[in-house]
Design a protein around this motif. Structure first.
Motif, PDB file in Angstrom:
ATOM      1  N   THR A  72       0.818  -1.210   0.000  1.00 22.62           N
ATOM      2  CA  THR A  72       0.000   0.000   0.000  1.00 22.62           C
ATOM      3  C   THR A  72       0.857   1.269   0.000  1.00 22.62           C
ATOM      4  O   THR A  72       0.378   2.355   0.312  1.00 22.62           O
ATOM      5  CB  THR A  72      -0.971   0.011   1.199  1.00 22.62           C
ATOM      6  N   GLY A  73       2.140   1.114  -0.356  1.00 23.61           N
ATOM      7  CA  GLY A  73       3.015   2.278  -0.511  1.00 23.61           C
ATOM      8  C   GLY A  73       3.430   2.962   0.776  1.00 23.61           C
ATOM      9  O   GLY A  73       3.903   4.098   0.762  1.00 23.61           O
ATOM     10  N   LYS A  74       3.313   2.253   1.878  1.00 24.05           N
ATOM     11  CA  LYS A  74       3.686   2.869   3.147  1.00 24.05           C
ATOM     12  C   LYS A  74       5.181   2.727   3.463  1.00 24.05           C
ATOM     13  O   LYS A  74       5.647   3.151   4.521  1.00 24.05           O
ATOM     14  CB  LYS A  74       2.863   2.271   4.289  1.00 24.05           C
ATOM     15  N   GLY A  75       5.917   2.117   2.553  1.00 30.02           N
ATOM     16  CA  GLY A  75       7.360   1.979   2.751  1.00 30.02           C
ATOM     17  C   GLY A  75       7.729   0.805   3.631  1.00 30.02           C
ATOM     18  O   GLY A  75       8.800   0.783   4.232  1.00 30.02           O
ATOM     19  N   ASP A  76       6.827  -0.188   3.696  1.00 34.88           N
ATOM     20  CA  ASP A  76       7.059  -1.307   4.608  1.00 34.88           C
ATOM     21  C   ASP A  76       7.205  -2.651   3.883  1.00 34.88           C
ATOM     22  O   ASP A  76       6.849  -3.691   4.412  1.00 34.88           O
ATOM     23  CB  ASP A  76       5.925  -1.376   5.632  1.00 34.88           C
ATOM     24  N   ASP A  89       6.201   7.505   2.294  1.00 33.13           N
ATOM     25  CA  ASP A  89       4.857   6.978   2.507  1.00 33.13           C
ATOM     26  C   ASP A  89       3.954   7.600   1.448  1.00 33.13           C
ATOM     27  O   ASP A  89       3.693   8.804   1.464  1.00 33.13           O
ATOM     28  CB  ASP A  89       4.401   7.363   3.923  1.00 33.13           C
ATOM     29  N   PHE A  90       3.511   6.768   0.502  1.00 30.36           N
ATOM     30  CA  PHE A  90       2.721   7.273  -0.627  1.00 30.36           C
ATOM     31  C   PHE A  90       1.303   7.668  -0.227  1.00 30.36           C
ATOM     32  O   PHE A  90       0.564   8.207  -1.031  1.00 30.36           O
ATOM     33  CB  PHE A  90       2.660   6.223  -1.755  1.00 30.36           C
ATOM     34  N   SER A  91       0.903   7.363   1.007  1.00 33.59           N
ATOM     35  CA  SER A  91      -0.472   7.678   1.399  1.00 33.59           C
ATOM     36  C   SER A  91      -0.607   9.084   1.988  1.00 33.59           C
ATOM     37  O   SER A  91      -1.715   9.555   2.206  1.00 33.59           O
ATOM     38  CB  SER A  91      -0.984   6.640   2.399  1.00 33.59           C
ATOM     39  N   VAL A 131       1.972   5.345 -11.914  1.00 32.16           N
ATOM     40  CA  VAL A 131       1.587   6.610 -11.269  1.00 32.16           C
ATOM     41  C   VAL A 131       0.070   6.609 -11.017  1.00 32.16           C
ATOM     42  O   VAL A 131      -0.386   6.974  -9.927  1.00 32.16           O
ATOM     43  CB  VAL A 131       1.998   7.836 -12.124  1.00 32.16           C
ATOM     44  N   ASP A 132      -0.702   6.153 -11.999  1.00 31.16           N
ATOM     45  CA  ASP A 132      -2.165   6.082 -11.823  1.00 31.16           C
ATOM     46  C   ASP A 132      -2.517   5.215 -10.618  1.00 31.16           C
ATOM     47  O   ASP A 132      -3.406   5.547  -9.836  1.00 31.16           O
ATOM     48  CB  ASP A 132      -2.838   5.492 -13.080  1.00 31.16           C
ATOM     49  N   TYR A 133      -1.787   4.104 -10.482  1.00 31.65           N
ATOM     50  CA  TYR A 133      -2.061   3.218  -9.340  1.00 31.65           C
ATOM     51  C   TYR A 133      -1.658   3.891  -8.021  1.00 31.65           C
ATOM     52  O   TYR A 133      -2.407   3.841  -7.037  1.00 31.65           O
ATOM     53  CB  TYR A 133      -1.331   1.883  -9.505  1.00 31.65           C
ATOM     54  N   ILE A 134      -0.486   4.539  -8.022  1.00 32.44           N
ATOM     55  CA  ILE A 134       0.014   5.200  -6.801  1.00 32.44           C
ATOM     56  C   ILE A 134      -0.999   6.236  -6.291  1.00 32.44           C
ATOM     57  O   ILE A 134      -1.157   6.422  -5.086  1.00 32.44           O
ATOM     58  CB  ILE A 134       1.408   5.836  -7.056  1.00 32.44           C
ATOM     59  N   SER A 138      -3.617   7.022  -1.676  1.00 26.47           N
ATOM     60  CA  SER A 138      -3.733   8.121  -0.707  1.00 26.47           C
ATOM     61  C   SER A 138      -4.689   7.738   0.409  1.00 26.47           C
ATOM     62  O   SER A 138      -5.695   7.067   0.168  1.00 26.47           O
ATOM     63  CB  SER A 138      -4.206   9.388  -1.408  1.00 26.47           C
ATOM     64  N   ALA A 139      -4.347   8.173   1.617  1.00 22.86           N
ATOM     65  CA  ALA A 139      -5.209   7.917   2.768  1.00 22.86           C
ATOM     66  C   ALA A 139      -6.483   8.716   2.574  1.00 22.86           C
ATOM     67  O   ALA A 139      -6.430   9.903   2.286  1.00 22.86           O
ATOM     68  CB  ALA A 139      -4.511   8.322   4.039  1.00 22.86           C
ATOM     69  N   LYS A 140      -7.601   8.081   2.700  1.00 20.83           N
ATOM     70  CA  LYS A 140      -8.852   8.804   2.432  1.00 20.83           C
ATOM     71  C   LYS A 140      -9.265   9.606   3.667  1.00 20.83           C
ATOM     72  O   LYS A 140      -8.938   9.260   4.765  1.00 20.83           O
ATOM     73  CB  LYS A 140      -9.970   7.815   2.072  1.00 20.83           C
TER      74      LYS A 140
END
Ligand code: HEC
Length: 140
Positions: A72-76, A89-91, A131-134, A138-140
């Motif tokens: 989920t792009g959180k860098g984990d 962290d992409f969110s 990029v579209d997926y990234i 984002s955290a809603k």
């Protein structure tokens, strides 16, 4: 060689060697500042964030990025423990505030532990789909 000259040489070599080891540690704190050229920031994403495109982007992300950035792009991701620089962290709002062009540029170029994908992903379109997926992370 005189003893003093020998000692001097050893110190000089040691200082020289240290200069390679230490900057890497100093730059760690600098990891946030990643200068992206204005022209790159303004690049237009030629793809549309349709469900189908996002699905392809997700598959590519899983293939190339997930190991470090995490599902989920959180860098984990599983490799994140081996990295000298945190992968971000992409969110977060701060991350998502960047333009598509910026994310594209950073992915293409890479920096330190972030590999360059210039040759790893040869099709620009594939990077735009990622990029579209990234954008969906984002955290809603
Ligand atoms: C081997 C681990 C690794 C892989 C694989 C990887 N990254 Fe990274 N990524 C990093 C690291 C580490 C950073 C932080 C680099 C820095 O700040 O110097 C980073 C930073 C980034 C950034 C900038 C983050 C920010 O806060 O602005 C983006 C965008 C990015 N990566 C996208 C990707 C994409 C897309 C992929 C897959 C195509 C990918 N990365 C694959 C390790 C990785």
């Amino acid at each position: 060689m005189k003893k003093s000259a020998l000692l001097f040489s050893i110190i000089a070599i040691a200082v020289f060697a240290m200069s390679f080891i230490y900057p890497a540690k100093i730059f760690k704190q600098d990891a946030k500042v990643w200068v992206v050229p204005e022209s790159a920031k303004k690049m237009k994403n030629p793809t549309e964030a349709t469900a189908e495109n996002i699905k392809v982007g997700k598959t590519l992300f899983a293939q190339h990025c997930k190991s470090c950035h995490g599902a989920t792009g959180k860098g984990d991701g599983p490799k994140s423990g081996e990295l000298d620089t945190p992968s971000g962290d992409f969110s977060t709002k701060e991350f998502q505030a960047q333009t598509d062009g910026t994310i594209f540029y950073k992915t293409k170029e890479g920096r330190k532990d972030m590999p360059s994908f210039k040759s790893k992903i040869s099709e620009d379109e594939d990077v735009w789909l990622i990029v579209d997926y990234i954008r969906t992370l984002s955290a809603k």
